[in-house]
Design an enzyme around this catalytic site. Sequence first.
Site, PDB file in Angstrom:
ATOM      1  N   LYS A  87     -19.860  40.677 -37.678  1.00 37.56           N
ATOM      2  CA  LYS A  87     -20.067  39.189 -38.556  1.00 37.56           C
ATOM      3  C   LYS A  87     -21.707  38.601 -38.196  1.00 37.56           C
ATOM      4  CE  LYS A  87     -16.792  37.649 -40.380  1.00 37.56           C
ATOM      5  NZ  LYS A  87     -16.562  38.702 -41.386  1.00 37.56           N
ATOM      6  N   SER A  88     -22.539  39.888 -37.998  1.00 38.23           N
ATOM      7  CA  SER A  88     -23.655  40.351 -38.567  1.00 38.23           C
ATOM      8  C   SER A  88     -24.281  40.694 -39.488  1.00 38.23           C
ATOM      9  CB  SER A  88     -24.162  40.479 -37.068  1.00 38.23           C
ATOM     10  OG  SER A  88     -23.633  40.222 -35.663  1.00 38.23           O
ATOM     11  N   THR A  90     -23.374  42.657 -41.601  1.00 39.93           N
ATOM     12  CA  THR A  90     -22.915  44.372 -41.956  1.00 39.93           C
ATOM     13  C   THR A  90     -23.075  44.202 -43.634  1.00 39.93           C
ATOM     14  OG1 THR A  90     -21.132  43.637 -40.214  1.00 39.93           O
ATOM     15  CG2 THR A  90     -21.794  45.974 -41.696  1.00 39.93           C
ATOM     16  N   TRP A 114     -24.129  42.261 -46.517  1.00 41.15           N
ATOM     17  CA  TRP A 114     -25.419  41.967 -46.129  1.00 41.15           C
ATOM     18  C   TRP A 114     -26.242  43.635 -46.482  1.00 41.15           C
ATOM     19  CZ3 TRP A 114     -28.532  37.504 -44.257  1.00 41.15           C
ATOM     20  CH2 TRP A 114     -29.149  36.657 -46.078  1.00 41.15           C
ATOM     21  N   TRP A 166     -17.256  49.164 -48.438  1.00 37.38           N
ATOM     22  CA  TRP A 166     -15.907  50.743 -47.663  1.00 37.38           C
ATOM     23  C   TRP A 166     -16.373  51.694 -47.914  1.00 37.38           C
ATOM     24  CZ3 TRP A 166     -13.747  46.515 -50.329  1.00 37.38           C
ATOM     25  CH2 TRP A 166     -12.599  46.777 -50.919  1.00 37.38           C
ATOM     26  N   HIS A 199     -19.703  49.149 -36.358  1.00 37.73           N
ATOM     27  CA  HIS A 199     -19.222  48.173 -34.895  1.00 37.73           C
ATOM     28  C   HIS A 199     -19.316  48.571 -33.986  1.00 37.73           C
ATOM     29  CE1 HIS A 199     -18.848  45.350 -37.956  1.00 37.73           C
ATOM     30  NE2 HIS A 199     -17.643  44.858 -38.226  1.00 37.73           N
ATOM     31  N   ARG A 248     -27.487  39.319 -35.229  1.00 39.11           N
ATOM     32  CA  ARG A 248     -27.217  37.449 -35.529  1.00 39.11           C
ATOM     33  C   ARG A 248     -26.972  36.893 -34.005  1.00 39.11           C
ATOM     34  NH1 ARG A 248     -22.576  34.934 -40.284  1.00 39.11           N
ATOM     35  NH2 ARG A 248     -23.811  33.218 -40.163  1.00 39.11           N
ATOM     36  N   SER A 277     -18.569  32.094 -37.121  1.00 37.78           N
ATOM     37  CA  SER A 277     -17.747  33.299 -38.571  1.00 37.78           C
ATOM     38  C   SER A 277     -16.457  33.807 -38.533  1.00 37.78           C
ATOM     39  CB  SER A 277     -19.202  33.945 -38.679  1.00 37.78           C
ATOM     40  OG  SER A 277     -19.024  35.222 -39.850  1.00 37.78           O
ATOM     41  N   TYR A 325     -30.187  38.903 -38.822  1.00 37.49           N
ATOM     42  CA  TYR A 325     -29.460  38.155 -40.158  1.00 37.49           C
ATOM     43  C   TYR A 325     -30.588  36.931 -40.323  1.00 37.49           C
ATOM     44  CZ  TYR A 325     -25.984  35.087 -42.403  1.00 37.49           C
ATOM     45  OH  TYR A 325     -25.415  34.318 -42.877  1.00 37.49           O
ATOM     46  N   PHE A 378     -26.968  35.187 -51.616  1.00 39.96           N
ATOM     47  CA  PHE A 378     -25.518  35.149 -50.984  1.00 39.96           C
ATOM     48  C   PHE A 378     -24.479  34.928 -52.838  1.00 39.96           C
ATOM     49  CE2 PHE A 378     -21.944  31.833 -49.476  1.00 39.96           C
ATOM     50  CZ  PHE A 378     -21.905  32.076 -48.691  1.00 39.96           C
ATOM     51  N   MET A 395     -23.826  37.823 -54.115  1.00 41.82           N
ATOM     52  CA  MET A 395     -22.780  38.529 -53.212  1.00 41.82           C
ATOM     53  C   MET A 395     -21.199  37.617 -53.439  1.00 41.82           C
ATOM     54  SD  MET A 395     -24.790  39.958 -50.422  1.00 41.82           S
ATOM     55  CE  MET A 395     -23.185  40.783 -49.619  1.00 41.82           C
TER      56      MET A 395
HETATM   57  S1  PPS Z   1     -18.037  42.186 -40.837  1.00 37.52           S
HETATM   58  O1  PPS Z   1     -16.229  41.513 -41.128  1.00 37.52           O
HETATM   59  O2  PPS Z   1     -17.922  42.129 -40.165  1.00 37.52           O
HETATM   60  O3  PPS Z   1     -18.157  42.942 -41.906  1.00 37.52           O
HETATM   61  O4  PPS Z   1     -18.545  40.290 -41.616  1.00 37.52           O
HETATM   62  P1  PPS Z   1     -20.153  41.152 -41.715  1.00 37.52           P
HETATM   63  O5  PPS Z   1     -20.705  41.115 -42.924  1.00 37.52           O
HETATM   64  O6  PPS Z   1     -21.031  41.614 -41.113  1.00 37.52           O
HETATM   65  O7  PPS Z   1     -20.537  39.197 -41.529  1.00 37.52           O
HETATM   66  C1  PPS Z   1     -19.930  37.906 -42.642  1.00 37.52           C
HETATM   67  C2  PPS Z   1     -21.068  37.204 -42.471  1.00 37.52           C
HETATM   68  O8  PPS Z   1     -21.895  37.752 -43.554  1.00 37.52           O
HETATM   69  C3  PPS Z   1     -22.509  36.958 -44.453  1.00 37.52           C
HETATM   70  N1  PPS Z   1     -23.380  36.527 -45.652  1.00 37.52           N
HETATM   71  C4  PPS Z   1     -24.260  36.449 -46.293  1.00 37.52           C
HETATM   72  N2  PPS Z   1     -25.103  35.128 -45.387  1.00 37.52           N
HETATM   73  C5  PPS Z   1     -26.362  34.879 -46.185  1.00 37.52           C
HETATM   74  N3  PPS Z   1     -25.988  35.632 -47.679  1.00 37.52           N
HETATM   75  C6  PPS Z   1     -25.558  37.339 -47.868  1.00 37.52           C
HETATM   76  N4  PPS Z   1     -25.914  37.768 -48.976  1.00 37.52           N
HETATM   77  C7  PPS Z   1     -24.374  37.753 -46.469  1.00 37.52           C
HETATM   78  N5  PPS Z   1     -23.770  38.334 -46.995  1.00 37.52           N
HETATM   79  C8  PPS Z   1     -22.524  38.056 -46.466  1.00 37.52           C
HETATM   80  C9  PPS Z   1     -21.054  35.929 -44.741  1.00 37.52           C
HETATM   81  O9  PPS Z   1     -21.329  34.436 -45.440  1.00 37.52           O
HETATM   82  C10 PPS Z   1     -20.591  35.690 -43.038  1.00 37.52           C
HETATM   83  O10 PPS Z   1     -21.231  34.694 -42.605  1.00 37.52           O
HETATM   84  P2  PPS Z   1     -20.294  33.168 -42.122  1.00 37.52           P
HETATM   85  O11 PPS Z   1     -21.486  32.587 -41.121  1.00 37.52           O
HETATM   86  O12 PPS Z   1     -19.141  33.522 -42.027  1.00 37.52           O
HETATM   87  O13 PPS Z   1     -20.682  32.779 -43.779  1.00 37.52           O
END
Ligand code: PPS
Length: 313
Positions: A45-46, A48, A50, A73, A100, A122, A130, A186, A222, A225
Amino acid sequence: MARLDDTETFHSIMFPGHMHTKDSLNYAANFRFQDTDTVIVTYPKSGTTWMQEIITLVLNKGDPTVAQNQPNWARAPWLEQYYCADVLKATTGPRIITTHLPYHLLAPALQHSKAKVIYVARNLKDVSVSYYHFHKMANFLPDPGTFSDFLNDFLKGEVHYGSWFDHIKGWTSHAKDIQNFLYITYEEMWQDLLGSVRKVSHFLQFPLTEDELILAQKHCSFNSMKENAMVNYTLIPQEIMDHSKGKFMRNGKVGDWKNLFTEEQSRLVDDVYSSQMADSSLLFKWECPEESRRPLMTNYTSETYTQKITLLT
Ligand code: PPS
């Protein structure tokens, strides 16, 4: 593979049995990195997904065809997940690998490697929120209970993938032992996406023109995506990720923790953070006002963007 209720424990860390087996974890720990590999390392959730998208777009010079046609993936598989070996076998060209895993499990495999490692961090409060929401929709993770229950487990590191503190301190305190290492947050990506895309392109030694950078940035925003089925996990069947209980691309903000945390929980995290991070010089942004954000490019050319930025700075 189903195993939705199974947990795989490896070196005392819990992993969802749905995607991890003893064999897949051993495969990761003994992996032979190639010097041309790019490795994305994150605590869950940090950011990844993105970073997977940013790298895909950089390597395709802003052209979104691959990002819009190949699931994340498949283009940047998780090293520790059971399908990784097959994906990598079928990969031609430089590999993007996601993990991870904590540092100590990958350190032997990375020794002497020239692979490019990008660590995305993050802030702990937003990660906990998250991750909590993700537990509610991901049926391969345990029921998190109340947020308060989850937060206590999270702070003790008694969650899947282990402790946020151990993960971040393990990787960053050994940054000097890794030949090619980029640390990015992040929050930085959120505040200045174009600058972050440029930084990644520079680190990968894969230069883009200004217009290609802008295009890349546009497709990893965001909103973009969120609509892309190749990264928003809507391709995953409902019994594995229940999208009626939440969205993977949920909120995408810095400081969203304020909407869930009580003052007491915030103080608790501050206290645990201070004691656990006393030996670390890392600094985190816990919130970023919208005004501090560089405007995202949508339809501008680089020239108009430069004018806009100049006006703002
Ligand atoms: S995982 O399951 O570990 O692969 O998740 P991970 O991709 O690391 O984290 C998911 C969170 O990243 C946010 N996210 C983004 N935020 C801003 N901009 C972009 N482009 C973006 N892409 C992914 C996603 O919304 C999750 O955060 P939260 O706070 O839950 O919205």
